[in-house]
Scaffold this motif. Sequence first.
Motif, mmCIF file in Angstrom:
data_model
loop_
_atom_site.group_PDB
_atom_site.id
_atom_site.type_symbol
_atom_site.label_atom_id
_atom_site.label_comp_id
_atom_site.label_asym_id
_atom_site.label_seq_id
_atom_site.Cartn_x
_atom_site.Cartn_y
_atom_site.Cartn_z
ATOM 1 N N VAL A 43 0.555 -1.033 -0.107
ATOM 2 C CA VAL A 43 -0.335 0.150 -0.071
ATOM 3 C C VAL A 43 0.638 1.052 -0.108
ATOM 4 O O VAL A 43 0.621 2.279 -0.661
ATOM 5 N N LEU A 44 2.070 1.391 0.651
ATOM 6 C CA LEU A 44 2.719 2.513 0.789
ATOM 7 C C LEU A 44 3.613 2.676 -0.421
ATOM 8 O O LEU A 44 3.780 3.693 -0.915
ATOM 9 N N ALA A 45 3.899 1.586 -1.041
ATOM 10 C CA ALA A 45 4.541 1.565 -2.212
ATOM 11 C C ALA A 45 3.612 2.408 -3.380
ATOM 12 O O ALA A 45 4.137 2.977 -4.266
ATOM 13 N N THR A 46 2.352 1.690 -3.312
ATOM 14 C CA THR A 46 1.427 2.096 -4.233
ATOM 15 C C THR A 46 1.069 3.714 -4.186
ATOM 16 O O THR A 46 1.204 4.525 -5.227
ATOM 17 N N VAL A 47 0.848 4.176 -2.690
ATOM 18 C CA VAL A 47 0.690 5.616 -2.758
ATOM 19 C C VAL A 47 1.935 6.490 -2.720
ATOM 20 O O VAL A 47 1.720 7.511 -3.510
ATOM 21 N N CYS A 48 2.933 6.061 -2.392
ATOM 22 C CA CYS A 48 4.032 7.135 -2.620
ATOM 23 C C CYS A 48 4.496 7.225 -4.404
ATOM 24 O O CYS A 48 4.809 8.076 -4.930
ATOM 25 N N GLY A 49 4.425 5.820 -4.702
ATOM 26 C CA GLY A 49 4.629 5.858 -6.363
ATOM 27 C C GLY A 49 3.847 6.770 -7.103
ATOM 28 O O GLY A 49 4.013 7.582 -7.841
ATOM 29 N N GLY A 50 2.371 6.706 -6.731
ATOM 30 C CA GLY A 50 1.458 7.494 -7.191
ATOM 31 C C GLY A 50 1.471 8.849 -7.081
ATOM 32 O O GLY A 50 1.302 9.650 -7.973
ATOM 33 N N VAL A 51 2.045 9.291 -5.843
ATOM 34 C CA VAL A 51 2.386 10.790 -5.542
ATOM 35 C C VAL A 51 3.405 11.460 -6.594
ATOM 36 O O VAL A 51 3.395 12.514 -6.941
ATOM 37 N N ILE A 52 4.733 10.565 -6.592
ATOM 38 C CA ILE A 52 5.447 10.961 -7.641
ATOM 39 C C ILE A 52 4.937 11.028 -8.991
ATOM 40 O O ILE A 52 5.442 11.923 -9.690
ATOM 41 N N GLY A 53 4.244 10.179 -9.346
ATOM 42 C CA GLY A 53 3.620 10.184 -10.608
ATOM 43 C C GLY A 53 2.672 11.181 -10.716
ATOM 44 O O GLY A 53 2.555 11.735 -11.946
ATOM 45 N N LEU A 54 2.068 11.717 -9.796
ATOM 46 C CA LEU A 54 1.148 12.917 -10.002
ATOM 47 C C LEU A 54 1.809 14.013 -10.407
ATOM 48 O O LEU A 54 1.391 14.790 -11.125
ATOM 49 N N GLU A 55 2.999 14.339 -9.652
ATOM 50 C CA GLU A 55 3.942 15.495 -10.146
ATOM 51 C C GLU A 55 4.298 15.528 -11.575
ATOM 52 O O GLU A 55 4.049 16.506 -12.178
ATOM 53 N N ARG A 56 4.474 14.366 -12.115
ATOM 54 C CA ARG A 56 4.979 14.028 -13.552
ATOM 55 C C ARG A 56 3.731 14.428 -14.262
ATOM 56 O O ARG A 56 3.739 14.925 -15.289
#
Length: 231
Positions: free
Chosen positions: A23-36
């Motif tokens: 879950v943490l990997a999914t959330v953190c990866g998604g936050v980084i992706g939102l910036e891109r």
Amino acid sequence: MNWDSITHLLEDFTPLSIVIRLVLATVCGGVIGLEREYKRHSAGFRTFTLVCLGAALTTIVNIYIFNVTGSADVGRIPAGVVSGVGFLGVGSIIVTRRNTIKGITTAAGLWATACLGIAFGSGMIWASFLAFVLIMIVIGVLSKISWYVASHNRIIHLYIEYRNRSDLELLHKWLDESGYILVSMEKHIEGKSKESEFSATLEIDLGASRKHVDVMAEIVKQEWIEYVEEL
């Protein structure tokens, strides 16, 4: 529940800790992706989310295999992930027809996000959170610093379009009058607009740190220029 117990809970290889890691990997990866995604890059929210989640999952699988068999190389699959994401990152790098390169930061972000997923999957939760914060600082805050430095550099790269070959004489005249030095020039027999028959990419030394927007404002006033773009 104190911090030590929370740390042990997350680092222990249990069904609950596995769920939390994914879950943490999914959330953190998604936050980084939102910036891109916000900056409209080729790899965005879903890509970064899947890369981080997939890296975390493969690391968990590698640890599970080792726990079951006792003989697996716990670094083998994560090493494959790092190499594989490198090929994925190459696909996001684009070389334009004006020989400019775009997508390097996105490619590096994908690679770093995969490493972040590996860290989450291995149970290094606090190190993972620290890496996540640092990644966000690099692609968010430092990008503004990088843009400021680039937009005030004494070297500027331009793509121009003009109608006649003789317009190059006007270009050299304008450079001399402005106190600029032409470092290099690559000529092309093509243009984006119908009015332009020729184009060129220029590297100009401004002689001192200047706002590139002011330089662009100067050159667009020249009548012989049909189109200009900073590279």
